[in-house]
Design a protein around this motif. Structure first.
Motif, short mmCIF file in Angstrom:
data_model
loop_
_atom_site.label_atom_id
_atom_site.label_comp_id
_atom_site.label_asym_id
_atom_site.label_seq_id
_atom_site.Cartn_x
_atom_site.Cartn_y
_atom_site.Cartn_z
N CYS A 1 -1.65 -0.63 5.98
CA CYS A 1 -2.43 -1.83 5.70
C CYS A 1 -1.92 -3.01 6.51
CB CYS A 1 -2.40 -2.18 4.20
SG CYS A 1 -0.75 -2.46 3.50
N PHE B 1 -7.00 -1.72 5.19
CA PHE B 1 -6.12 -0.65 4.73
C PHE B 1 -6.70 0.71 5.09
CE2 PHE B 1 -8.84 -2.29 1.40
CZ PHE B 1 -9.45 -1.18 0.85
N ILE C 1 -3.21 0.32 -3.59
CA ILE C 1 -3.19 -0.97 -2.91
C ILE C 1 -3.02 -2.06 -3.95
CG2 ILE C 1 -4.50 -0.34 -0.85
CD1 ILE C 1 -7.03 -1.36 -2.21
N CYS D 1 0.85 -1.18 0.00
CA CYS D 1 0.00 0.00 0.00
C CYS D 1 0.88 1.24 0.00
CB CYS D 1 -0.98 0.00 1.18
SG CYS D 1 -0.22 -0.04 2.81
N THR E 1 -2.70 5.69 0.44
CA THR E 1 -3.06 4.64 1.39
C THR E 1 -1.80 4.14 2.08
OG1 THR E 1 -4.85 4.04 -0.13
CG2 THR E 1 -4.36 2.49 1.64
#
Length: 377
Positions: A283, A292, A258, A240, A280
């Protein structure tokens, strides 16, 4: 990780790193690296917080600058911490220190890092003998290092045979580390474009015995092209961060921020056609859920419509479907760290997940920057 600019000022706290473990014999939900403070009565930048109560414990390394990374030793007596500090546990320790699990005092362990701007991630080998440090430092024990070093867990002595050279345009950093299943190599994520002169798109796998670059090569494209977290599971290697697409053969797949790739070569998993609409940086995998978090507002599965998920979401890795779980964190930056931990020390199945960030509400309740959830998988 891409640290929020306000974390360097006297702004409200931001929890940016979590590590499940045991301190002083008591199981904890997480040790949190935060900036600049947890509360007036807590540690300056690093604290221990039992998941069951949320009460900050007296353990206090007292780092004099931002804490960015925490890792608990396999047997529990020491905690490795990293960040921008020059003092921690009552002693001079630049960027990294090992402190006791009882009160947070510094041990004799010294990695002797220098240059750059600190340590952002730490991984302890499964056998407890090695510690891998990642960040943006430029030297270790007087030897050149480009943000990546392996040291002895016992005293911090540098492993001289491991010296891969990471390069790139502008700022180069290592943000994420994860051991392979056989612990013979380490997956490295961050912000770089080459390792020892060979192209790598911010993700690489490096052999620990001699620092040799291995064939694993996810082809991340667009965005900041930055990897902030890596999780290794039997179902694949989960990444991520911040990118737009992942290269597949001669084309690309929209798998923004991701991804799941195989552990040998880094080939994209065709069943993991997922993406978010914002960075992001955090995670983990809890049971059959890929959890996440970040700065996104929506998640898209395959070519379907965007589904509203504010800063945190979970995907069932068996079905590929978005889970109904929807805590919905407020704030713009949202979630910066996610860690899974069991109810008991050494418990085989994680049952809780901790979230850290700059939010003050989650799941409809007031939670200042840190919250835990019991996960049913």
């Amino acid at each position: 990780r891409r640290w929020p600019d306000r974390a360097r000022s006297a702004a409200p706290a931001v929890v940016a790193a979590l590590a499940a473990g045991v301190l002083g014999g008591a199981p904890l939900g997480a040790s949190a690296a935060v900036a600049p403070s947890v509360s007036a009565a807590a540690a300056t930048t690093i604290a221990s917080i039992p998941a069951a109560t949320g009460a900050v414990l007296s353990w206090n390394p007292g780092a004099d600058d931002i804490g960015r990374a925490v890792a608990v030793s396999a047997d529990g007596p020491r905690v490795y911490i990293g960040g921008n500090f020059s003092r921690a546990g009552g002693a001079y320790r630049t960027y990294a220190a090992a402190v006791g699990s009882g009160g947070g005092r510094a041990t004799d362990w010294r990695a002797r890092l220098g240059g750059g701007s600190g340590v952002g991630t730490i991984a302890v080998s499964p056998d407890g003998g090695r510690v891998v440090l990642g960040g943006s430092f430029t030297s270790a024990a007087g030897a050149p290092r480009s943000g990546l070093a392996v040291v002895a867990a016992s005293d911090g002595a540098l492993r001289t045979g491991f010296a891969p050279r990471l390069t790139g345009t502008g700022f180069v950093s290592v943000n994420a580390l994860a051991f392979s299943f056989d612990a013979a190599s380490v997956y490295v994520g961050g912000r770089f474009s080459a390792v020892d002169g060979r192209a790598r798109s911010s993700a690489a796998r490096i052999r620990l015995s001699d620092g040799a670059l291995l064939a694993w090569r996810p082809d991340l494209r667009g965005g900041a092209r930055q990897v902030d977290e890596i999780r290794v599971r039997s179902s694949g290697v989960y990444l991520c961060g911040d990118w737009h697409t992942v290269g597949v053969g001669g084309g690309t797949r929209t798998q923004g921020n991701i991804a799941r790739v195989d552990g040998a070569l880094g080939a994209t998993d065709a069943d993991a056609h997922w993406n978010t609409d914002g960075g992001t940086p955090a995670c983990t995998v809890v049971g059959n859920l890929f959890v996440f978090g970040g700065h996104f507002d929506n998640v898209r599965i395959g070519g379907g419509d965007r589904i509203r998920r504010q800063h945190v979401a979970a995907i069932d890795i068996d079905t590929g479907r978005l889970a109904a779980w929807n805590p919905s964190e407020n704030s713009t930056a949202g979630v910066w760290a996610i860690e899974a931990g069991g109810d008991r020390a050494g418990g085989p199945t994680p049952t809780r997940v901790g979230l850290g960030g700059d939010f003050d509400r989650t799941g409809g309740r007031t939670r200042l920057h840190f919250a835990t959830y019991t996960v049913v998988t």
